[in-house]
Design a protein around this motif. Structure first.
Motif, PDB file in Angstrom:
ATOM      1  N   ARG A 162      -5.758  -6.637  11.385  1.00 53.55           N
ATOM      2  CA  ARG A 162      -7.098  -7.066  11.419  1.00 53.55           C
ATOM      3  C   ARG A 162      -7.313  -8.242  11.847  1.00 53.55           C
ATOM      4  O   ARG A 162      -8.040  -8.890  12.816  1.00 53.55           O
ATOM      5  CB  ARG A 162      -7.809  -6.570  10.493  1.00 53.55           C
ATOM      6  CG  ARG A 162      -9.466  -6.725  10.513  1.00 53.55           C
ATOM      7  CD  ARG A 162     -10.337  -5.903   9.519  1.00 53.55           C
ATOM      8  NE  ARG A 162      -9.708  -6.451   8.295  1.00 53.55           N
ATOM      9  CZ  ARG A 162     -10.119  -5.624   6.984  1.00 53.55           C
ATOM     10  NH1 ARG A 162     -10.952  -4.816   6.922  1.00 53.55           N
ATOM     11  NH2 ARG A 162      -9.593  -6.101   5.789  1.00 53.55           N
ATOM     12  N   VAL A 186      -9.364  -2.200  13.305  1.00 53.53           N
ATOM     13  CA  VAL A 186      -8.639  -1.882  12.088  1.00 53.53           C
ATOM     14  C   VAL A 186      -9.531  -1.819  10.776  1.00 53.53           C
ATOM     15  O   VAL A 186     -10.500  -2.754  10.744  1.00 53.53           O
ATOM     16  CB  VAL A 186      -7.278  -2.851  12.048  1.00 53.53           C
ATOM     17  CG1 VAL A 186      -6.828  -2.635  10.578  1.00 53.53           C
ATOM     18  CG2 VAL A 186      -6.503  -2.739  12.982  1.00 53.53           C
ATOM     19  N   ALA A 246     -10.260  -0.483   6.795  1.00 52.10           N
ATOM     20  CA  ALA A 246      -9.623   0.017   5.491  1.00 52.10           C
ATOM     21  C   ALA A 246     -10.414   1.540   5.080  1.00 52.10           C
ATOM     22  O   ALA A 246     -11.448   1.667   5.255  1.00 52.10           O
ATOM     23  CB  ALA A 246      -9.843  -0.896   4.420  1.00 52.10           C
ATOM     24  N   GLY A 281      -0.028  -3.694   8.969  1.00 49.35           N
ATOM     25  CA  GLY A 281      -0.991  -2.641   8.393  1.00 49.35           C
ATOM     26  C   GLY A 281      -2.288  -3.315   8.785  1.00 49.35           C
ATOM     27  O   GLY A 281      -2.912  -3.691   9.657  1.00 49.35           O
ATOM     28  N   LEU A 282      -3.028  -3.045   7.585  1.00 52.05           N
ATOM     29  CA  LEU A 282      -4.613  -3.735   7.302  1.00 52.05           C
ATOM     30  C   LEU A 282      -4.476  -5.224   7.780  1.00 52.05           C
ATOM     31  O   LEU A 282      -5.634  -5.606   8.444  1.00 52.05           O
ATOM     32  CB  LEU A 282      -4.955  -3.527   5.964  1.00 52.05           C
ATOM     33  CG  LEU A 282      -6.704  -3.689   5.732  1.00 52.05           C
ATOM     34  CD1 LEU A 282      -7.486  -2.814   6.648  1.00 52.05           C
ATOM     35  CD2 LEU A 282      -7.048  -3.485   4.316  1.00 52.05           C
ATOM     36  N   TYR A 292       0.867  -0.557  14.336  1.00 49.12           N
ATOM     37  CA  TYR A 292       0.187  -0.572  13.150  1.00 49.12           C
ATOM     38  C   TYR A 292      -1.000   0.412  13.653  1.00 49.12           C
ATOM     39  O   TYR A 292      -1.250   1.138  14.681  1.00 49.12           O
ATOM     40  CB  TYR A 292      -0.597  -1.854  12.842  1.00 49.12           C
ATOM     41  CG  TYR A 292      -1.270  -2.714  14.142  1.00 49.12           C
ATOM     42  CD1 TYR A 292      -2.849  -2.354  14.199  1.00 49.12           C
ATOM     43  CD2 TYR A 292      -1.018  -3.314  15.082  1.00 49.12           C
ATOM     44  CE1 TYR A 292      -3.449  -2.900  14.907  1.00 49.12           C
ATOM     45  CE2 TYR A 292      -1.459  -3.831  16.106  1.00 49.12           C
ATOM     46  CZ  TYR A 292      -3.088  -3.464  16.099  1.00 49.12           C
ATOM     47  OH  TYR A 292      -3.715  -4.155  17.265  1.00 49.12           O
ATOM     48  N   THR A 324       0.762  -1.355  -0.017  1.00 50.44           N
ATOM     49  CA  THR A 324      -0.038   0.064  -0.153  1.00 50.44           C
ATOM     50  C   THR A 324       0.631   1.155  -0.010  1.00 50.44           C
ATOM     51  O   THR A 324       0.712   2.384  -0.637  1.00 50.44           O
ATOM     52  CB  THR A 324      -0.882  -0.040   1.066  1.00 50.44           C
ATOM     53  OG1 THR A 324      -1.898  -1.136   1.110  1.00 50.44           O
ATOM     54  CG2 THR A 324      -1.823   1.074   1.385  1.00 50.44           C
ATOM     55  N   ARG A 364      -7.161   2.796  12.372  1.00 43.00           N
ATOM     56  CA  ARG A 364      -7.693   2.009  13.559  1.00 43.00           C
ATOM     57  C   ARG A 364      -8.566   2.903  14.274  1.00 43.00           C
ATOM     58  O   ARG A 364      -8.077   4.010  14.525  1.00 43.00           O
ATOM     59  CB  ARG A 364      -6.410   1.526  13.978  1.00 43.00           C
ATOM     60  CG  ARG A 364      -6.694   0.843  15.429  1.00 43.00           C
ATOM     61  CD  ARG A 364      -5.409   0.126  16.008  1.00 43.00           C
ATOM     62  NE  ARG A 364      -5.673  -0.493  17.322  1.00 43.00           N
ATOM     63  CZ  ARG A 364      -5.566  -0.248  18.365  1.00 43.00           C
ATOM     64  NH1 ARG A 364      -5.038   1.016  18.679  1.00 43.00           N
ATOM     65  NH2 ARG A 364      -5.812  -0.939  19.490  1.00 43.00           N
ATOM     66  N   GLU A 415     -13.080  -1.420   0.291  1.00 45.24           N
ATOM     67  CA  GLU A 415     -11.933  -2.402  -0.126  1.00 45.24           C
ATOM     68  C   GLU A 415     -11.786  -2.830  -1.457  1.00 45.24           C
ATOM     69  O   GLU A 415     -10.771  -3.646  -1.868  1.00 45.24           O
ATOM     70  CB  GLU A 415     -12.050  -3.612   0.954  1.00 45.24           C
ATOM     71  CG  GLU A 415     -12.054  -3.194   2.584  1.00 45.24           C
ATOM     72  CD  GLU A 415     -11.634  -4.404   3.517  1.00 45.24           C
ATOM     73  OE1 GLU A 415     -11.093  -5.313   2.977  1.00 45.24           O
ATOM     74  OE2 GLU A 415     -12.074  -4.179   4.587  1.00 45.24           O
ATOM     75  N   ARG A 424      -5.709   2.435   2.980  1.00 48.12           N
ATOM     76  CA  ARG A 424      -5.156   2.830   4.396  1.00 48.12           C
ATOM     77  C   ARG A 424      -5.517   1.990   5.338  1.00 48.12           C
ATOM     78  O   ARG A 424      -6.585   1.908   5.821  1.00 48.12           O
ATOM     79  CB  ARG A 424      -5.337   4.339   4.367  1.00 48.12           C
ATOM     80  CG  ARG A 424      -5.167   5.302   3.385  1.00 48.12           C
ATOM     81  CD  ARG A 424      -5.341   6.779   3.577  1.00 48.12           C
ATOM     82  NE  ARG A 424      -5.412   7.813   2.490  1.00 48.12           N
ATOM     83  CZ  ARG A 424      -6.331   7.976   1.522  1.00 48.12           C
ATOM     84  NH1 ARG A 424      -7.615   7.422   1.739  1.00 48.12           N
ATOM     85  NH2 ARG A 424      -6.222   8.961   0.606  1.00 48.12           N
ATOM     86  N   PRO A 425      -4.675   1.759   6.169  1.00 48.61           N
ATOM     87  CA  PRO A 425      -4.850   0.968   7.412  1.00 48.61           C
ATOM     88  C   PRO A 425      -5.060   1.731   8.669  1.00 48.61           C
ATOM     89  O   PRO A 425      -4.366   2.066   9.493  1.00 48.61           O
ATOM     90  CB  PRO A 425      -3.587   0.003   7.635  1.00 48.61           C
ATOM     91  CG  PRO A 425      -2.571   1.133   7.155  1.00 48.61           C
ATOM     92  CD  PRO A 425      -3.061   1.880   6.100  1.00 48.61           C
TER      93      PRO A 425
END
Length: 335
Positions: free
Chosen positions: A193, A201, A203, A189-190, A311, A56, A290, A251, A287-288
């Motif tokens: 999750r 988390v 997207a 990152g994502l 993350y 990403t 939270r 997503e 984009r990850p």
């Protein structure tokens, strides 16, 4: 029993670190973290499902600016630490991909920013007549603009010179990494999750359009009519990057033609010459984000090993990468 803390000095130092570190994730957060750990003399392996150039991070714009990231109390220090590093890296832009470029944040006032803004050299409020387009307020600044494919390649090269390695390895459970190293740093990152798991988390979908640069030498950003739309253009070597979107919980990685046309139209309202620029391609990244903000904390495993979670950086991974990486290094070594 597991304990977790976000304090860099807590938890008994870096016992067992000599056995090496596995960093899960090879985006800008993972690679920057791996570099800082390797600079401390640790043996570092980065595990990544995707090639570095297909993460990403490779899609990002990528302008230094705290954007869609929490917690505010910690973001300022991380961002300023990263700004200092990017200022140094900008001395060799061809190698590092980092340049200092002037531009304008429209619809933004300095008083509405955190204390960190006072530390950004040259950041100034513009008079209304100097703000592009229909906007009446804006900030001017000369900020790091990073060519991400080049920068990611530089980070990987820097890591490898320090003895670190990048391994293409999909991880379905953090226990896999824990079985091979006493220290694991989760920069998924994502992917966090499912790996943690962490239901907070989410997207945030970003779509970009790449066009031939018709002569634009400065960057521009502004909020648009809805929270899911932004307007920005970033002059990168060989292309002009146009954006964008911030679609929560979307997503799909397929570019949407209508969205792309709207992006070009919004940018052309600021710089009309963009309307006729030849399209070079389309990019989509997730984009990850939270819900509770960035998670940067250490967790002592039942086997005596160490797991550091790192993350949830949303759209500002580039902005905070070096500051966060330094804090992670402290959590691992106890410095």
């Amino acid at each position: 029993m597991r304990t977790e803390t976000g304090t860099a000095k807590a938890g008994g130092g870096g016992a067992g670190v000599d056995g090496g570190v596995v960093v899960v994730g090879a985006g800008v957060v993972g690679l920057t973290t791996a570099v800082r750990l390797a600079e401390r003399g640790l043996r570092v392996r980065v595990w990544t499902r995707d090639p570095v150039a297909e993460t990403t991070s490779a899609v990002a714009g990528a302008l230094w600016w705290p954007y869609r990231i929490e917690p505010e109390a910690r973001v300022g220090a991380w961002s300023l630490a990263s700004l200092r590093v990017y200022g140094e890296l900008a001395a060799d832009p061809v190698a590092t991909g980092v340049r200092l470029v002037p531009g304008v944040h429209a619809d933004t006032v300095r008083d509405g920013l955190g204390d960190w803004a006072k530390e950004v050299d040259g950041l100034r409020q513009l008079p209304a007549e100097e703000v592009p387009g229909p906007y009446r307020v804006g900030l001017a600044a000369r900020l790091p603009l990073i060519d991400m494919p080049v920068h990611l390649a530089w980070l990987r090269g820097r890591l490898e010179k320090l003895g670190g390695v990048v391994e293409h390895r999909a991880v379905t459970d953090l226990a896999e990494a824990a079985s091979e190293a006493p220290v694991v740093v989760n920069c998924a990152g994502l992917g966090a999750r499912d790996l943690v798991p962490d239901g907070g988390v989410r997207a945030v979908r970003g779509q970009l359009v790449l066009v031939e640069n018709p002569g634009v030498e400065t960057w521009f950003t502004a909020a648009s009519g809805t929270s899911s739309e932004t307007t920005y253009f970033f002059p990168q070597p060989g292309r002009l990057v146009l954006g964008g979107t911030a679609q929560e919980d979307a997503e799909s990685l397929d570019p949407d033609p209508a969205t792309a046309a709207a992006i070009v139209a919004r940018c052309a309202r600021i710089r009309p010459e963009i309307a006729g620029a030849r399209v070079l391609g389309h990019r989509v990244g997730l984009r990850p984000a939270r819900d509770a903000g960035v998670r940067l904390a250490r967790e002592l495993r039942p086997d005596g090993g160490l797991l550091v979670h790192h993350y949830g950086h949303g759209g500002a991974g580039v902005t905070v990468a070096w500051g966060c990486a330094e804090e992670v290094a402290g959590l691992v070594t106890g410095d």
